[in-house]
Write a protein that holds these residues in place. Sequence first.
Motif, mmCIF file in Angstrom:
data_model
loop_
_atom_site.group_PDB
_atom_site.id
_atom_site.type_symbol
_atom_site.label_atom_id
_atom_site.label_comp_id
_atom_site.label_asym_id
_atom_site.label_seq_id
_atom_site.Cartn_x
_atom_site.Cartn_y
_atom_site.Cartn_z
ATOM 1 N N GLU A 141 0.808 -1.217 0.000
ATOM 2 C CA GLU A 141 0.000 0.000 0.000
ATOM 3 C C GLU A 141 0.845 1.272 0.000
ATOM 4 N N ILE A 142 1.976 1.196 -0.667
ATOM 5 C CA ILE A 142 2.834 2.371 -0.851
ATOM 6 C C ILE A 142 2.626 2.819 -2.293
ATOM 7 N N THR A 143 1.980 3.985 -2.445
ATOM 8 C CA THR A 143 1.573 4.419 -3.781
ATOM 9 C C THR A 143 2.023 5.834 -4.144
ATOM 10 N N ASP A 144 2.711 6.493 -3.215
ATOM 11 C CA ASP A 144 3.163 7.852 -3.487
ATOM 12 C C ASP A 144 4.278 8.218 -2.510
ATOM 13 N N SER A 145 4.774 9.434 -2.635
ATOM 14 C CA SER A 145 5.881 9.893 -1.783
ATOM 15 C C SER A 145 5.512 9.874 -0.308
ATOM 16 N N GLU A 146 4.281 10.299 0.001
ATOM 17 C CA GLU A 146 3.858 10.369 1.399
ATOM 18 C C GLU A 146 3.783 8.978 2.038
ATOM 19 N N SER A 147 3.161 8.032 1.349
ATOM 20 C CA SER A 147 3.053 6.677 1.920
ATOM 21 C C SER A 147 4.423 5.999 1.976
ATOM 22 N N ALA A 148 5.312 6.324 1.036
ATOM 23 C CA ALA A 148 6.668 5.764 1.071
ATOM 24 C C ALA A 148 7.409 6.273 2.303
ATOM 25 N N ALA A 149 7.381 7.567 2.534
ATOM 26 C CA ALA A 149 8.069 8.146 3.691
ATOM 27 C C ALA A 149 7.493 7.600 4.996
ATOM 28 N N HIS A 150 6.172 7.520 5.084
ATOM 29 C CA HIS A 150 5.530 6.994 6.292
ATOM 30 C C HIS A 150 5.992 5.562 6.559
ATOM 31 N N SER A 151 6.024 4.738 5.534
ATOM 32 C CA SER A 151 6.458 3.343 5.680
ATOM 33 C C SER A 151 7.919 3.258 6.122
ATOM 34 N N LEU A 152 8.769 4.058 5.504
ATOM 35 C CA LEU A 152 10.192 4.023 5.839
ATOM 36 C C LEU A 152 10.438 4.473 7.278
ATOM 37 N N TYR A 153 9.747 5.508 7.706
ATOM 38 C CA TYR A 153 9.883 5.944 9.098
ATOM 39 C C TYR A 153 9.369 4.876 10.062
ATOM 40 N N VAL B 73 14.181 -4.206 5.867
ATOM 41 C CA VAL B 73 13.075 -3.827 4.983
ATOM 42 C C VAL B 73 13.135 -2.333 4.685
ATOM 43 N N CYS B 74 13.540 -1.540 5.649
ATOM 44 C CA CYS B 74 13.706 -0.102 5.414
ATOM 45 C C CYS B 74 14.695 0.133 4.269
ATOM 46 N N ILE B 75 15.799 -0.581 4.291
ATOM 47 C CA ILE B 75 16.805 -0.425 3.237
ATOM 48 C C ILE B 75 16.247 -0.868 1.890
ATOM 49 N N MET B 76 15.611 -2.039 1.855
ATOM 50 C CA MET B 76 15.058 -2.536 0.584
ATOM 51 C C MET B 76 13.955 -1.620 0.059
ATOM 52 N N ARG B 77 13.043 -1.204 0.942
ATOM 53 C CA ARG B 77 11.938 -0.339 0.520
ATOM 54 C C ARG B 77 12.439 1.025 0.043
ATOM 55 N N SER B 78 13.493 1.541 0.664
ATOM 56 C CA SER B 78 14.004 2.841 0.224
ATOM 57 C C SER B 78 14.573 2.738 -1.189
ATOM 58 N N GLN B 79 15.199 1.605 -1.508
ATOM 59 C CA GLN B 79 15.709 1.404 -2.864
ATOM 60 C C GLN B 79 14.546 1.295 -3.859
ATOM 61 N N GLU B 80 13.490 0.583 -3.457
ATOM 62 C CA GLU B 80 12.316 0.473 -4.325
ATOM 63 C C GLU B 80 11.635 1.826 -4.501
ATOM 64 N N ALA B 81 11.528 2.593 -3.421
ATOM 65 C CA ALA B 81 10.879 3.904 -3.488
ATOM 66 C C ALA B 81 11.644 4.845 -4.413
ATOM 67 N N THR B 82 12.953 4.711 -4.454
ATOM 68 C CA THR B 82 13.758 5.512 -5.377
ATOM 69 C C THR B 82 13.506 5.073 -6.812
ATOM 70 N N ALA B 83 13.516 3.770 -7.046
ATOM 71 C CA ALA B 83 13.265 3.251 -8.393
ATOM 72 C C ALA B 83 11.870 3.641 -8.884
ATOM 73 N N ALA B 84 10.911 3.725 -7.962
ATOM 74 C CA ALA B 84 9.537 4.092 -8.319
ATOM 75 C C ALA B 84 9.381 5.603 -8.520
ATOM 76 N N GLY B 85 10.376 6.370 -8.094
ATOM 77 C CA GLY B 85 10.311 7.819 -8.228
ATOM 78 C C GLY B 85 9.611 8.512 -7.075
ATOM 79 N N TYR B 86 9.413 7.798 -5.962
ATOM 80 C CA TYR B 86 8.720 8.376 -4.808
ATOM 81 C C TYR B 86 9.651 9.193 -3.914
ATOM 82 N N ILE B 87 10.916 8.813 -3.851
ATOM 83 C CA ILE B 87 11.893 9.578 -3.067
ATOM 84 C C ILE B 87 13.172 9.711 -3.886
ATOM 85 N N SER B 88 13.966 10.693 -3.544
ATOM 86 C CA SER B 88 15.224 10.911 -4.269
ATOM 87 C C SER B 88 16.283 9.910 -3.830
#
Length: 191
Positions: A22-34, A98-113
């Motif tokens: 359920e990570i679909t944008d920058s906000e949900s990506a950041a919330h998940s990573l935190y 999971v934080c490390i893996m998800r942050s890499q995915e969030a970057t590939a998805a364009g949600y975070i820099s």
Amino acid sequence: MMKYRHPNMKKSYALENLAESEITDSESAAHSLYSFLAAEYNEEFHRMRNILLTLAEAERTQYIKAIQDEEEAYKYSIVRLYMNRLPVMSIAAYDYSVCIMRSQEATAAGYISKEESTEFQIQAARKSQETFSNWSEYIVSYTAGVQFGSINTKEDAMEYMAHQEDSITKLLTARHSPLLTVDWNTDLSHY
């Protein structure tokens, strides 16, 4: 883990994988990573552990059997299995990995820099070093965390462990294992 890049880390793969959580944008990506940096699965593990600690062994069995929700009962069974075998921070290695893996995915998805991703990864790596003494503790914590956080049935857990047992053993013992060549206390200050 920070240096590892998944071979299939294409945008479509990352978007699909993140959407499953359920990570679909920058906000949900950041919330998940935190949330993973705060070790929320570990908190849930400890909450369940504390409940089981108040019960005698026979009462623990009855308590788990009485739980109607199959996934929750399974989680309690994992807590019971590991509750006296893990360091104080129990399954935090799972959260940090999971934080490390998800942050890499969030970057590939364009949600975070890429810079934001690197910062999340550094924080997770530092927390790992502060929490665990060595790679062995980390791997055991991660393995218990996978069973608790991403597997929903005893059958799935047994299948996962049967599939991963050889890899985990090699990681911990093989002469050329990255875990034996990379010092646990690697200086992360230059990141």
